[in-house]
Design a protein around this motif. Structure first.
Motif, PDB file in Angstrom:
ATOM      1  N   THR A   5     -76.213  38.107  76.786  1.00  0.00           N
ATOM      2  CA  THR A   5     -76.346  37.192  75.991  1.00  0.00           C
ATOM      3  C   THR A   5     -77.206  37.577  74.846  1.00  0.00           C
ATOM      4  O   THR A   5     -77.774  37.060  73.992  1.00  0.00           O
ATOM      5  N   ALA A   6     -77.357  39.169  74.721  1.00  0.00           N
ATOM      6  CA  ALA A   6     -78.255  39.507  73.723  1.00  0.00           C
ATOM      7  C   ALA A   6     -77.376  39.471  72.106  1.00  0.00           C
ATOM      8  O   ALA A   6     -76.087  39.692  72.459  1.00  0.00           O
ATOM      9  N   PRO A   7     -78.032  39.041  71.187  1.00  0.00           N
ATOM     10  CA  PRO A   7     -77.298  38.833  69.907  1.00  0.00           C
ATOM     11  C   PRO A   7     -76.752  40.272  69.504  1.00  0.00           C
ATOM     12  O   PRO A   7     -77.226  41.366  69.721  1.00  0.00           O
ATOM     13  N   LEU A   8     -75.539  40.218  68.841  1.00  0.00           N
ATOM     14  CA  LEU A   8     -74.821  41.393  68.292  1.00  0.00           C
ATOM     15  C   LEU A   8     -75.526  41.617  67.106  1.00  0.00           C
ATOM     16  O   LEU A   8     -75.785  41.053  66.119  1.00  0.00           O
ATOM     17  N   GLY A   9     -76.001  42.953  66.964  1.00  0.00           N
ATOM     18  CA  GLY A   9     -76.480  43.559  65.544  1.00  0.00           C
ATOM     19  C   GLY A   9     -75.489  43.884  64.792  1.00  0.00           C
ATOM     20  O   GLY A   9     -74.140  43.977  65.149  1.00  0.00           O
ATOM     21  N   PRO A  10     -75.706  44.580  63.676  1.00  0.00           N
ATOM     22  CA  PRO A  10     -74.593  45.343  62.793  1.00  0.00           C
ATOM     23  C   PRO A  10     -73.940  46.480  63.436  1.00  0.00           C
ATOM     24  O   PRO A  10     -74.349  46.854  64.152  1.00  0.00           O
ATOM     25  N   LYS A  11     -72.657  46.453  62.979  1.00  0.00           N
ATOM     26  CA  LYS A  11     -71.943  47.561  63.425  1.00  0.00           C
ATOM     27  C   LYS A  11     -71.930  48.471  62.329  1.00  0.00           C
ATOM     28  O   LYS A  11     -71.345  48.246  61.355  1.00  0.00           O
ATOM     29  N   ILE A  12     -72.422  49.816  62.528  1.00  0.00           N
ATOM     30  CA  ILE A  12     -72.511  50.790  61.701  1.00  0.00           C
ATOM     31  C   ILE A  12     -71.716  52.006  62.222  1.00  0.00           C
ATOM     32  O   ILE A  12     -71.660  52.719  63.257  1.00  0.00           O
ATOM     33  N   MET A  13     -70.930  52.528  61.032  1.00  0.00           N
ATOM     34  CA  MET A  13     -70.023  53.781  61.268  1.00  0.00           C
ATOM     35  C   MET A  13     -70.655  54.906  60.387  1.00  0.00           C
ATOM     36  O   MET A  13     -70.652  54.578  59.219  1.00  0.00           O
ATOM     37  N   SER A  83     -56.992  60.500  58.178  1.00  0.00           N
ATOM     38  CA  SER A  83     -56.094  59.417  58.598  1.00  0.00           C
ATOM     39  C   SER A  83     -56.657  58.525  59.710  1.00  0.00           C
ATOM     40  O   SER A  83     -56.823  57.313  59.427  1.00  0.00           O
ATOM     41  N   GLN A  84     -56.859  59.250  60.702  1.00  0.00           N
ATOM     42  CA  GLN A  84     -57.341  58.635  61.969  1.00  0.00           C
ATOM     43  C   GLN A  84     -58.633  57.969  61.923  1.00  0.00           C
ATOM     44  O   GLN A  84     -58.991  56.989  62.262  1.00  0.00           O
ATOM     45  N   THR A  85     -59.475  58.746  61.183  1.00  0.00           N
ATOM     46  CA  THR A  85     -61.022  58.221  60.720  1.00  0.00           C
ATOM     47  C   THR A  85     -60.919  56.826  59.920  1.00  0.00           C
ATOM     48  O   THR A  85     -61.767  55.932  60.169  1.00  0.00           O
ATOM     49  N   ALA A  86     -60.136  56.961  58.963  1.00  0.00           N
ATOM     50  CA  ALA A  86     -59.876  55.649  57.896  1.00  0.00           C
ATOM     51  C   ALA A  86     -59.176  54.672  58.720  1.00  0.00           C
ATOM     52  O   ALA A  86     -59.634  53.421  58.735  1.00  0.00           O
ATOM     53  N   ASP A  87     -58.174  54.907  59.636  1.00  0.00           N
ATOM     54  CA  ASP A  87     -57.593  53.796  60.247  1.00  0.00           C
ATOM     55  C   ASP A  87     -58.594  53.312  61.355  1.00  0.00           C
ATOM     56  O   ASP A  87     -58.686  51.871  61.590  1.00  0.00           O
ATOM     57  N   PHE A  88     -59.349  54.089  61.920  1.00  0.00           N
ATOM     58  CA  PHE A  88     -60.379  53.525  62.821  1.00  0.00           C
ATOM     59  C   PHE A  88     -61.322  52.589  62.233  1.00  0.00           C
ATOM     60  O   PHE A  88     -61.755  51.642  62.666  1.00  0.00           O
ATOM     61  N   LYS A  90     -60.499  50.831  59.589  1.00  0.00           N
ATOM     62  CA  LYS A  90     -59.745  49.462  59.184  1.00  0.00           C
ATOM     63  C   LYS A  90     -59.559  48.702  60.359  1.00  0.00           C
ATOM     64  O   LYS A  90     -59.850  47.517  60.274  1.00  0.00           O
ATOM     65  N   SER A  91     -59.670  49.210  61.560  1.00  0.00           N
ATOM     66  CA  SER A  91     -59.625  48.196  62.777  1.00  0.00           C
ATOM     67  C   SER A  91     -60.698  47.921  63.193  1.00  0.00           C
ATOM     68  O   SER A  91     -60.748  46.837  63.709  1.00  0.00           O
ATOM     69  N   GLU A  92     -61.830  48.665  63.332  1.00  0.00           N
ATOM     70  CA  GLU A  92     -63.214  48.195  63.616  1.00  0.00           C
ATOM     71  C   GLU A  92     -63.960  47.392  62.879  1.00  0.00           C
ATOM     72  O   GLU A  92     -64.667  46.559  63.338  1.00  0.00           O
ATOM     73  N   LYS A  93     -63.387  47.346  61.141  1.00  0.00           N
ATOM     74  CA  LYS A  93     -64.137  46.676  60.460  1.00  0.00           C
ATOM     75  C   LYS A  93     -65.844  46.571  60.592  1.00  0.00           C
ATOM     76  O   LYS A  93     -66.425  45.620  60.651  1.00  0.00           O
ATOM     77  N   PRO A  94     -66.202  47.937  60.594  1.00  0.00           N
ATOM     78  CA  PRO A  94     -67.979  47.835  60.627  1.00  0.00           C
ATOM     79  C   PRO A  94     -68.585  47.122  59.392  1.00  0.00           C
ATOM     80  O   PRO A  94     -67.806  46.909  58.410  1.00  0.00           O
ATOM     81  N   ASP A  95     -69.532  46.955  59.158  1.00  0.00           N
ATOM     82  CA  ASP A  95     -70.613  46.299  58.366  1.00  0.00           C
ATOM     83  C   ASP A  95     -70.905  47.138  57.197  1.00  0.00           C
ATOM     84  O   ASP A  95     -71.160  46.991  56.039  1.00  0.00           O
ATOM     85  N   VAL A  96     -70.826  48.698  57.484  1.00  0.00           N
ATOM     86  CA  VAL A  96     -70.981  49.696  56.459  1.00  0.00           C
ATOM     87  C   VAL A  96     -70.391  50.959  56.990  1.00  0.00           C
ATOM     88  O   VAL A  96     -70.379  51.180  58.406  1.00  0.00           O
ATOM     89  N   VAL A  97     -69.605  51.744  56.206  1.00  0.00           N
ATOM     90  CA  VAL A  97     -69.575  53.153  56.558  1.00  0.00           C
ATOM     91  C   VAL A  97     -70.205  53.965  55.675  1.00  0.00           C
ATOM     92  O   VAL A  97     -70.339  54.022  54.650  1.00  0.00           O
ATOM     93  N   ILE A  98     -71.075  54.989  56.454  1.00  0.00           N
ATOM     94  CA  ILE A  98     -71.638  56.084  55.910  1.00  0.00           C
ATOM     95  C   ILE A  98     -71.367  57.560  56.396  1.00  0.00           C
ATOM     96  O   ILE A  98     -71.170  57.747  57.315  1.00  0.00           O
ATOM     97  N   THR A  99     -70.824  57.917  55.143  1.00  0.00           N
ATOM     98  CA  THR A  99     -70.194  59.254  55.300  1.00  0.00           C
ATOM     99  C   THR A  99     -71.335  60.325  54.957  1.00  0.00           C
ATOM    100  O   THR A  99     -71.974  60.028  53.914  1.00  0.00           O
ATOM    101  N   ILE A 100     -71.352  61.447  55.897  1.00  0.00           N
ATOM    102  CA  ILE A 100     -72.645  62.327  55.430  1.00  0.00           C
ATOM    103  C   ILE A 100     -72.040  63.823  55.376  1.00  0.00           C
ATOM    104  O   ILE A 100     -71.426  64.137  55.950  1.00  0.00           O
ATOM    105  N   ASP A 101     -72.613  64.153  53.856  1.00  0.00           N
ATOM    106  CA  ASP A 101     -72.128  65.440  53.351  1.00  0.00           C
ATOM    107  C   ASP A 101     -70.622  65.874  53.441  1.00  0.00           C
ATOM    108  O   ASP A 101     -69.942  64.745  53.351  1.00  0.00           O
TER     109      ASP A 101
END
Length: 388
Positions: A5-13, A83-88, A90-101
């Protein structure tokens, strides 16, 4: 059992490609959780990020390749993972994608996600002030926001229309609560015994290339300071290589691999000989005078020499606008050149005093004493999600 029943928070990749990125990602995740409940994390990371709740899409160490000749054999597999990371995403549709270095990996993922309705943030600005300034315009074409570690970086990207936030360098928020007295007591060192920190890098290729040079330096130190000891703070993925290579070294090397032992060692050390990298800033924060030495493959070095437009690679030197920390790079990475400079810093010299004085100014400019960089980064990420 999870509370359904907990509310869903943002999905962050988040996508990190090497150990330093894993540390950044882990601290960012902790800061995000402190500010927002029920965040869901997905993506690619290492042990630090996994401790904060990330299940990595694939092992992060598959991307830890550096240098032109080192990366070529891995290109087909890296392209598959991109390609695997980008496809993932696209399928998951996160609220933001953060690439690090890891720009070679991160930016290829970012380009594949352009126009997909997912805000793209990159953490750690590429060094366009050092080489290939044209990259600023290119990444402005697909990124939505950039988080910069150095105070002089934002203008390079803002002029290309890419919103950029200086958050401070990640190294300034690490806990530097080292206990030098404890370290010396644990290892039977008296307060006046010379202790030299040796840091040959965090990749096996770096370690194998630098240790033969460092060994010659230490042989000389041992001849002049026979009662000295050396401490080698390292990381888990190279500790076996370091241990094996140093079996016959003089001065009875003390090899440590945990964060706390590393901080204790820095607090206890009189001086350091280090590979180029963030470790220089860590040493500056701990107040340890040091020299930097580094070599890459000859082909990579030849190319870099023709592309790089700055005359220093050390963050403290860049921020201060002067060569406070001596550097011995490529053909200058020779023991006979390093030895006299290191010996000067081991003594009670004006050069040693100048480094210690300069460290305070550099660390302040990089955000030391301000709010933690990860907290500022988390605030910016949540603002971007809120706008979406």
């Amino acid at each position: 059992m999870a509370d359904e029943t907990a509310p869903l928070g943002p999905k962050i990749m988040l996508v990190a490609g090497e150990a330093s990125g894993d540390q950044l990602g882990g601290r960012l995740m902790a800061a995000l959780k402190a500010k927002q409940d029920h965040i869901r994390f997905i993506g690619v990371g290492g042990p630090r990020m996994e401790r904060e709740g990330l299940k990595s899409l694939f092992p992060m160490n598959e991307m830890s390749v550096m240098g032109l000749t080192e990366v070529v054999p891995h290109i087909p597999h890296l392209l598959k993972r991109i390609s695997q990371t980008a496809d993932f995403a696209k399928s998951e549709k996160p609220d933001v994608v953060i690439t690090i270095d890891a720009p070679d990996f991160s930016f290829r993922v970012g380009k594949k996600l352009k126009g997909k309705g997912i805000p793209l943030v990159h953490y750690v600005a590429p060094s366009v002030w050092a080489w290939r300034e044209g990259r600023a315009k290119k990444i402005a074409g697909f990124l939505d926001h950039l988080l910069a570690l150095l105070p002089f970086e934002p203008p390079y990207f803002e002029k290309e229309g890419l919103p950029t936030t200086f958050i401070g360098h990640s190294a300034v928020e690490e806990r530097h609560d080292g206990d030098g007295e404890r370290f010396r007591a644990q290892h039977g060192l008296n307060p006046n015994q010379k202790l030299l920190a040796v840091l040959p890098g965090s990749r096996n290729s770096e370690v194998k290339r630098l240790l033969p040079v460092f060994r010659k330096v230490i042989d000389d130190v041992a001849s002049k300071y026979p009662d000295a000891r050396i401490v080698v703070p390292t990381v888990s993925k190279v500790v076996d290589t370091v241990t094996e290579e140093m079996k016959s070294w003089p001065l009875d090397p003390i090899i440590v691999a945990t964060d706390q032992e590393r901080h204790d060692a820095f607090s206890a050390a009189d001086c350091a000989l280090a590979a180029s990298g963030t470790v220089s800033l860590e040493l500056a924060i701990a107040g340890v005078p040091h020299v930097i030495a580094y070599q890459v493959n000859a082909v990579t070095g030849w190319i870099a020499k023709r592309l790089i437009k700055i005359d220093t690679v050390t963050i403290v030197n860049l921020v201060l606008g002067k060569k406070l920390i001596p550097e011995f790079l490529q053909d200058k990475c020779k023991a006979k050149k390093i030895i006299p400079v290191l010996e000067t810093l081991m003594a009670d010299s004006p050069e040693r005093a100048a480094q210690i004085d300069g460290f305070d100014k550099a660390c302040t400019l990089l955000g030391f004493g301000d709010r933690p960089p990860s907290e500022k980064a988390a605030e910016q990420i949540l603002k971007i999600i809120a706008k979406k």
